[in-house]
Enzyme design. Structure first.
Site, PDB file in Angstrom:
ATOM      1  N   GLY A  59     -15.107  -5.585 -11.498  1.00  7.80           N
ATOM      2  CA  GLY A  59     -14.911  -5.838  -9.977  1.00  7.80           C
ATOM      3  C   GLY A  59     -15.153  -4.526  -9.375  1.00  7.80           C
ATOM      4  O   GLY A  59     -16.077  -3.449  -9.757  1.00  7.80           O
ATOM      5  N   GLY A  60     -14.700  -4.415  -8.077  1.00  4.15           N
ATOM      6  CA  GLY A  60     -14.958  -3.266  -7.138  1.00  4.15           C
ATOM      7  C   GLY A  60     -14.442  -1.709  -7.649  1.00  4.15           C
ATOM      8  O   GLY A  60     -15.252  -0.895  -7.679  1.00  4.15           O
TER       9      GLY A  60
ATOM     10  N   ASP B 296     -13.223   6.891  -3.773  1.00  3.48           N
ATOM     11  CA  ASP B 296     -12.775   6.547  -4.791  1.00  3.48           C
ATOM     12  C   ASP B 296     -13.508   7.131  -6.294  1.00  3.48           C
ATOM     13  O   ASP B 296     -12.999   7.487  -7.273  1.00  3.48           O
ATOM     14  CB  ASP B 296     -12.909   4.748  -5.402  1.00  3.48           C
TER      15      ASP B 296
ATOM     16  N   TYR C 227      -0.967   1.501 -11.145  1.00  5.60           N
ATOM     17  CA  TYR C 227      -0.263   2.531 -11.133  1.00  5.60           C
ATOM     18  C   TYR C 227       1.446   1.826 -10.768  1.00  5.60           C
ATOM     19  O   TYR C 227       2.220   2.520 -10.694  1.00  5.60           O
ATOM     20  CB  TYR C 227      -0.095   3.302  -9.883  1.00  5.60           C
TER      21      TYR C 227
ATOM     22  N   LYS D 163     -14.293  -3.535   1.379  1.00  3.05           N
ATOM     23  CA  LYS D 163     -14.837  -2.380   1.030  1.00  3.05           C
ATOM     24  C   LYS D 163     -16.252  -2.533   1.303  1.00  3.05           C
ATOM     25  O   LYS D 163     -17.108  -1.445   1.411  1.00  3.05           O
ATOM     26  CB  LYS D 163     -14.380  -1.811  -0.316  1.00  3.05           C
TER      27      LYS D 163
ATOM     28  N   SER E 149       0.809  -1.237   0.201  1.00  2.00           N
ATOM     29  CA  SER E 149      -0.185   0.019   0.195  1.00  2.00           C
ATOM     30  C   SER E 149       0.905   1.459  -0.067  1.00  2.00           C
ATOM     31  O   SER E 149       1.764   1.400   0.766  1.00  2.00           O
ATOM     32  CB  SER E 149      -0.899   0.031   1.182  1.00  2.00           C
TER      33      SER E 149
HETATM   34  P1  NAP Z   1     -11.433  -6.840  -8.382  1.00  2.00           P
HETATM   35  O1  NAP Z   1     -12.602  -6.321  -7.525  1.00  2.00           O
HETATM   36  O2  NAP Z   1     -10.891  -8.209  -7.783  1.00  2.00           O
HETATM   37  O3  NAP Z   1     -11.759  -6.846  -9.799  1.00  2.00           O
HETATM   38  C1  NAP Z   1     -11.156  -7.286 -10.827  1.00  2.00           C
HETATM   39  C2  NAP Z   1     -11.832  -7.263 -12.009  1.00  2.00           C
HETATM   40  O4  NAP Z   1     -10.787  -7.803 -13.174  1.00  2.00           O
HETATM   41  C3  NAP Z   1     -12.833  -8.542 -11.993  1.00  2.00           C
HETATM   42  O5  NAP Z   1     -13.988  -8.275 -13.004  1.00  2.00           O
HETATM   43  C4  NAP Z   1     -12.042  -9.714 -12.705  1.00  2.00           C
HETATM   44  O6  NAP Z   1     -13.004 -10.703 -13.347  1.00  2.00           O
HETATM   45  C5  NAP Z   1     -11.256  -9.270 -13.629  1.00  2.00           C
HETATM   46  N1  NAP Z   1     -10.179  -9.990 -13.944  1.00  2.00           N
HETATM   47  C6  NAP Z   1      -9.131 -10.380 -12.897  1.00  2.00           C
HETATM   48  N2  NAP Z   1      -8.237 -11.207 -13.800  1.00  2.00           N
HETATM   49  C7  NAP Z   1      -8.482 -11.270 -14.992  1.00  2.00           C
HETATM   50  C8  NAP Z   1      -7.930 -11.713 -16.158  1.00  2.00           C
HETATM   51  N3  NAP Z   1      -6.635 -12.543 -15.856  1.00  2.00           N
HETATM   52  N4  NAP Z   1      -8.490 -11.506 -17.044  1.00  2.00           N
HETATM   53  C9  NAP Z   1      -9.654 -10.915 -17.529  1.00  2.00           C
HETATM   54  N5  NAP Z   1     -10.167 -10.147 -16.244  1.00  2.00           N
HETATM   55  C10 NAP Z   1      -9.655 -10.306 -15.172  1.00  2.00           C
HETATM   56  O7  NAP Z   1     -10.226  -5.797  -8.248  1.00  2.00           O
HETATM   57  P2  NAP Z   1     -10.374  -4.158  -8.035  1.00  2.00           P
HETATM   58  O8  NAP Z   1     -10.466  -3.758  -6.770  1.00  2.00           O
HETATM   59  O9  NAP Z   1     -11.353  -3.734  -9.136  1.00  2.00           O
HETATM   60  O10 NAP Z   1      -8.940  -3.640  -8.619  1.00  2.00           O
HETATM   61  C11 NAP Z   1      -8.568  -3.966  -9.944  1.00  2.00           C
HETATM   62  C12 NAP Z   1      -7.430  -3.141 -10.573  1.00  2.00           C
HETATM   63  O11 NAP Z   1      -7.619  -1.886 -10.337  1.00  2.00           O
HETATM   64  C13 NAP Z   1      -6.217  -3.537  -9.657  1.00  2.00           C
HETATM   65  O12 NAP Z   1      -4.897  -3.496 -10.382  1.00  2.00           O
HETATM   66  C14 NAP Z   1      -6.004  -2.444  -8.719  1.00  2.00           C
HETATM   67  O13 NAP Z   1      -4.663  -2.114  -8.354  1.00  2.00           O
HETATM   68  C15 NAP Z   1      -6.633  -1.221  -9.394  1.00  2.00           C
HETATM   69  N6  NAP Z   1      -7.257  -0.062  -8.798  1.00  2.00           N
HETATM   70  C16 NAP Z   1      -6.565   1.225  -8.788  1.00  2.00           C
HETATM   71  C17 NAP Z   1      -6.853   2.236  -7.850  1.00  2.00           C
HETATM   72  C18 NAP Z   1      -6.387   3.600  -8.070  1.00  2.00           C
HETATM   73  O14 NAP Z   1      -6.535   4.209  -7.298  1.00  2.00           O
HETATM   74  N7  NAP Z   1      -5.628   3.734  -9.184  1.00  2.00           N
HETATM   75  C19 NAP Z   1      -8.122   1.985  -7.172  1.00  2.00           C
HETATM   76  C20 NAP Z   1      -8.581   0.709  -7.050  1.00  2.00           C
HETATM   77  C21 NAP Z   1      -8.092  -0.385  -7.979  1.00  2.00           C
HETATM   78  P3  NAP Z   1     -13.431 -12.240 -12.455  1.00  2.00           P
HETATM   79  O15 NAP Z   1     -14.630 -11.468 -11.674  1.00  2.00           O
HETATM   80  O16 NAP Z   1     -13.838 -12.916 -13.569  1.00  2.00           O
HETATM   81  O17 NAP Z   1     -12.438 -12.454 -11.603  1.00  2.00           O
END
Ligand code: NAP
Length: 296
Positions: free
Chosen positions: A136-137, A109, A237, A68, A17
């Site tokens: 996802g989230g 967010d 990032y 969350k 983090s």
């Molecule tokens: P999450 O809730 O686990 O959701 C991930 C999503 O991606 C789900 O729809 C999942 O599908 C899909 N996915 C995972 N692996 C995959 C693959 N190999 N091929 C295709 N789809 C895939 O995660 P999240 O919290 O949304 O975070 C996702 C990304 O966003 C992370 O890299 C995180 O670091 C980034 N993020 C950045 C910020 C920021 O402030 N910049 C904030 C939040 C998140 P399934 O449901 O089929 O597994």
């Protein structure tokens, strides 16, 4: 003189983090005294944990994966954005005169994502069709922000549509609540063959994230079918430039990484806890500090 504030982040795991660094830099930049600690707690330890931390004098917590959604049930009050998104990333602890404690849940967010958008992208949203990879989230926060900004249409491309159905049904409710015209679609990512109808693309999947930095969520040839003017935003990032963003840059497209969303969601939490706004003049040093941490 402002009180010393005890702050932190709760999640599991928390090894990578950047929030402690971000908040330390914000406190330093504004001459404020406080601490920002990591509370690494697995789901089975969450129950009762928030009240206990509040009793220890905490003013605020950031909430990250996987808590969350589950922390929502422990809030005494939810702000409208957290209610809409169905997720809390910021908790404010308020001590009542009688000694009681109230917990309010917020979602920064959504605002963090919107504030990270360059002005021309933001103002064009009512005429934009945005392709979101993943459901996802973070896709939910992005969707809520895009609907709030009256985006014309959003298409989610996912690997398993049956699992992702609730994102579009929840999106319909958000659309009605916010009185927005946004049209929502869900497709299988493998069925995408032509992106010429999209204004912009947002990757919300972890594909391409450290350590698997060679991975790319879309084939280069498919990315080339985006219109010349289309922008590409990767929420990742770490690294600052993913394969997807490298390809987009090589194709001369506006490419955006997840650093500004991270910074702005942190600023949103900070402003709730400290009750003061963060001057824009602090942004360059925040970016520099996090970029340095991400490139060593
Ligand atoms: P999450 O809730 O686990 O959701 C991930 C999503 O991606 C789900 O729809 C999942 O599908 C899909 N996915 C995972 N692996 C995959 C693959 N190999 N091929 C295709 N789809 C895939 O995660 P999240 O919290 O949304 O975070 C996702 C990304 O966003 C992370 O890299 C995180 O670091 C980034 N993020 C950045 C910020 C920021 O402030 N910049 C904030 C939040 C998140 P399934 O449901 O089929 O597994």
């Amino acid at each position: 003189m402002m009180d010393f504030l005890k702050l932190g982040i709760i999640g599991y795991p928390l090894t990578h983090s950047l929030s402690p660094l971000l908040h330390a830099e914000l406190m330093r930049g504004l001459g404020l005294e406080g601490e920002y600690a990591k509370y690494e707690r697995p789901p089975e330890q969450l129950l009762g944990c928030l009240q206990a931390l509040g009793q220890q004098g905490l003013r605020g917590l950031n909430v990250t994966i996987p808590h969350k959604v589950s922390v929502m049930h422990e809030m005494d009050w939810l702000n409208p954005q957290a209610q809409l998104a169905g997720a809390v990333n910021t908790i404010v602890f308020e001590r009542q005169p009688g000694g009681g404690l109230t917990l309010s849940g917020h979602n920064t967010d959504i605002g963090g994502f919107l504030r990270s958008l360059p002005l021309p992208v933001m103002t064009a949203l009512p005429h934009s069709h945005v392709l979101i990879l993943g459901a996802g989230g973070s896709a939910r926060a992005v969707m809520t922000g895009l609907i709030e900004a009256q985006t014309q249409a959003i298409t989610f491309a996912v690997r398993n549509p049956a699992k992702a159905l609730s994102i579009t049904s929840d999106g319909q409710l958000i659309r009605k609540t916010l009185n927005s015209p946004t049209v929502l679609n869900l497709v299988t990512v493998d069925n995408l063959s032509d992106l010429s109808g999209f204004t912009g693309l947002i990757n919300t999947t972890p594909v391409g994230m450290y350590p698997k930095t060679e991975a790319c969520p879309l084939a280069p040839a498919l990315l080339e079918t985006l219109p010349e003017t289309a922008w590409v935003y990767d929420l990742i990032y770490r690294p600052l430039e993913t394969q997807l963003l490298q390809l987009a840059r090589q194709q001369q497209r506006l490419s955006l990484n997840g650093l500004d969303m991270l910074i702005y969601q942190g600023i949103g939490s900070f402003e709730l806890w400290w009750g003061q706004s963060v001057p824009a003049a602090l942004l360059p040093s925040l970016r520099h500090c996090l970029q340095t941490a991400l490139t060593v």
